[in-house]
Design a protein around this motif. Sequence first.
Motif, PDB file in Angstrom:
ATOM      1  N   GLN A  47     -11.809   2.577   5.496  1.00 37.75           N
ATOM      2  CA  GLN A  47     -11.300   3.783   6.492  1.00 37.75           C
ATOM      3  C   GLN A  47     -10.334   3.819   7.887  1.00 37.75           C
ATOM      4  O   GLN A  47      -9.415   4.680   7.955  1.00 37.75           O
ATOM      5  N   GLU A  48     -11.157   2.968   8.357  1.00 38.33           N
ATOM      6  CA  GLU A  48     -10.187   2.528   9.331  1.00 38.33           C
ATOM      7  C   GLU A  48      -8.874   2.355   9.537  1.00 38.33           C
ATOM      8  O   GLU A  48      -8.296   1.986  10.236  1.00 38.33           O
ATOM      9  N   SER A  49      -8.520   1.541   8.529  1.00 38.76           N
ATOM     10  CA  SER A  49      -7.277   0.375   8.234  1.00 38.76           C
ATOM     11  C   SER A  49      -5.587   2.619   8.370  1.00 38.76           C
ATOM     12  O   SER A  49      -4.767   1.543   8.233  1.00 38.76           O
ATOM     13  N   SER A  50      -6.837   3.006   8.359  1.00 37.41           N
ATOM     14  CA  SER A  50      -5.832   4.729   8.403  1.00 37.41           C
ATOM     15  C   SER A  50      -4.934   4.287   9.460  1.00 37.41           C
ATOM     16  O   SER A  50      -4.252   4.773   9.778  1.00 37.41           O
ATOM     17  N   LYS A  51      -5.430   3.344  10.812  1.00 39.01           N
ATOM     18  CA  LYS A  51      -4.504   3.373  11.750  1.00 39.01           C
ATOM     19  C   LYS A  51      -3.251   2.602  11.873  1.00 39.01           C
ATOM     20  O   LYS A  51      -2.758   2.564  12.978  1.00 39.01           O
ATOM     21  N   THR A  90     -11.846  -3.171  -9.473  1.00 35.78           N
ATOM     22  CA  THR A  90     -12.800  -2.826  -9.346  1.00 35.78           C
ATOM     23  C   THR A  90     -12.190  -1.318  -8.141  1.00 35.78           C
ATOM     24  O   THR A  90     -13.005  -0.290  -7.902  1.00 35.78           O
ATOM     25  N   GLY A  91     -11.136  -1.103  -7.891  1.00 35.32           N
ATOM     26  CA  GLY A  91      -9.876   0.098  -7.026  1.00 35.32           C
ATOM     27  C   GLY A  91     -10.188  -0.117  -5.597  1.00 35.32           C
ATOM     28  O   GLY A  91      -9.505   0.840  -4.669  1.00 35.32           O
ATOM     29  N   GLN A  92     -10.464  -1.151  -4.880  1.00 39.42           N
ATOM     30  CA  GLN A  92     -10.863  -1.350  -3.450  1.00 39.42           C
ATOM     31  C   GLN A  92      -9.517  -1.012  -2.675  1.00 39.42           C
ATOM     32  O   GLN A  92      -8.883  -0.990  -2.141  1.00 39.42           O
ATOM     33  N   LEU A  93      -8.575  -2.584  -3.729  1.00 37.48           N
ATOM     34  CA  LEU A  93      -7.249  -2.023  -3.456  1.00 37.48           C
ATOM     35  C   LEU A  93      -6.645  -1.208  -3.020  1.00 37.48           C
ATOM     36  O   LEU A  93      -5.353   0.046  -2.233  1.00 37.48           O
ATOM     37  N   LYS A  94      -7.243  -0.401  -4.267  1.00 43.72           N
ATOM     38  CA  LYS A  94      -6.325   1.169  -4.711  1.00 43.72           C
ATOM     39  C   LYS A  94      -6.726   2.014  -2.996  1.00 43.72           C
ATOM     40  O   LYS A  94      -6.421   3.106  -2.573  1.00 43.72           O
ATOM     41  N   GLN A  95      -7.718   2.288  -2.737  1.00 46.21           N
ATOM     42  CA  GLN A  95      -8.790   2.694  -2.095  1.00 46.21           C
ATOM     43  C   GLN A  95      -8.121   2.589  -0.085  1.00 46.21           C
ATOM     44  O   GLN A  95      -8.003   3.333   0.183  1.00 46.21           O
ATOM     45  N   ILE A  96      -7.309   1.290  -1.003  1.00 50.82           N
ATOM     46  CA  ILE A  96      -7.225   0.796   0.756  1.00 50.82           C
ATOM     47  C   ILE A  96      -5.449   1.455   1.010  1.00 50.82           C
ATOM     48  O   ILE A  96      -5.629   1.938   1.957  1.00 50.82           O
ATOM     49  N   THR A  97      -5.054   1.218   0.020  1.00 44.20           N
ATOM     50  CA  THR A  97      -3.333   1.777   0.358  1.00 44.20           C
ATOM     51  C   THR A  97      -3.429   3.474   0.100  1.00 44.20           C
ATOM     52  O   THR A  97      -2.970   3.906   1.111  1.00 44.20           O
ATOM     53  N   ASP A  98      -4.939   3.996  -0.289  1.00 44.74           N
ATOM     54  CA  ASP A  98      -4.897   4.987  -0.161  1.00 44.74           C
ATOM     55  C   ASP A  98      -4.943   5.326   0.951  1.00 44.74           C
ATOM     56  O   ASP A  98      -4.258   6.562   2.144  1.00 44.74           O
TER      57      ASP A  98
END
Length: 301
Positions: free
Chosen positions: A188-192, A12-20
């Motif tokens: 978004q908040e995983s960037s922390k 779905t692209g979800q994991l790529k969004q998370i790693t990005d």
Amino acid sequence: MKKILIIYYSQTGQLKQITDSIFENFQGESIELDYYEIKPLRDFPFPWPSDEFFDTMPESVKGIPMKLFLDDFNPEKDYDLVVIAYQVWYLSLSIPVNSFLLSEKARKFLKGKNVLTILGVRNMWVYAHETMKSYLKEYGANHIGNIVLIDKTNNLVSVATIIKWLMYGKKGPYRLLPEAGVSKKDIQESSKLANPIKSALTSDNYTNLQNDLLKLNAVPVCYHVMKIEKNALRIFHKFASGILKKGQAGDKKRIFRVRFFKYYLLLAIYLLFPIASLVFMIKKALFPKTAKKDINYFQGV
Ligand SMILES: Cc1cc2nc3c(=O)[nH]c(=O)nc-3n(C[C@H](O)[C@H](O)[C@H](O)COP(=O)(O)O)c2cc1C
């Protein structure tokens, strides 16, 4: 110059969004970031037809590999940090990720590497992660950290939304239901989580990384969900053995048993899960120390 490789599979692209989101500010003068997407020779469909979705259960649970296109994966290349971003299928490693880990190339490559694992899942992942841990240990990798992003909505709601997402391709939100999967806000908040990873990477010292990640709530473990998972996995193994007796993936002869499993699963989720949850919540209240010990174990690496 530090080098990072992110290995991932995502329908779905979800994991790529998370790693990005986590690694968006890593690339620069002193850090090089590479990606490797795991590619099945014949990929699974997305959105999923219902029969095919449930037909993947036996191979997921029993860890039966599929063929991958791995010609472009170079196990000789060196990296300071390897990230494996993966999802769970039927309380087990997803078939593409498991197949990658079973390859000789992965075994050779992971030896001696610092590995950070990242999961993007609904909410049942702890036993799949035990399998991941055992691969990393067997291959001589240095498992330095783990991050888990889950769907934080109520279990019954997240089952309904994920089915809609995976079978109709609609993440939502729609009508009264929230969006499926890990929420945009959590992604978004995983960037922390980037800060502790960056400082461990640059100082070449990963000793405190997992503790630092835990301070940022990087690994949510829900006691009653984890307990139910253990029992459910045992039952999945029985169903998987029964289905595999009828044939391999896609074999029409096993469709009756696959559909039987599907109805069992839906019944278990909507009828047994709430009762079992209550039982384990009471157990947690009665034995908080044992519960905490279990939670701590699954939050570690
Ligand atoms: C066949 C299948 C089974 C799944 N089983 C689980 C599961 O047991 N536990 C869980 O937390 N998520 C489960 N999920 C959700 C995935 O872990 C993942 O979050 C979701 O499919 C997003 O897909 P992606 O990571 O490929 O983009 C399942 C998904 C699929 C397709």
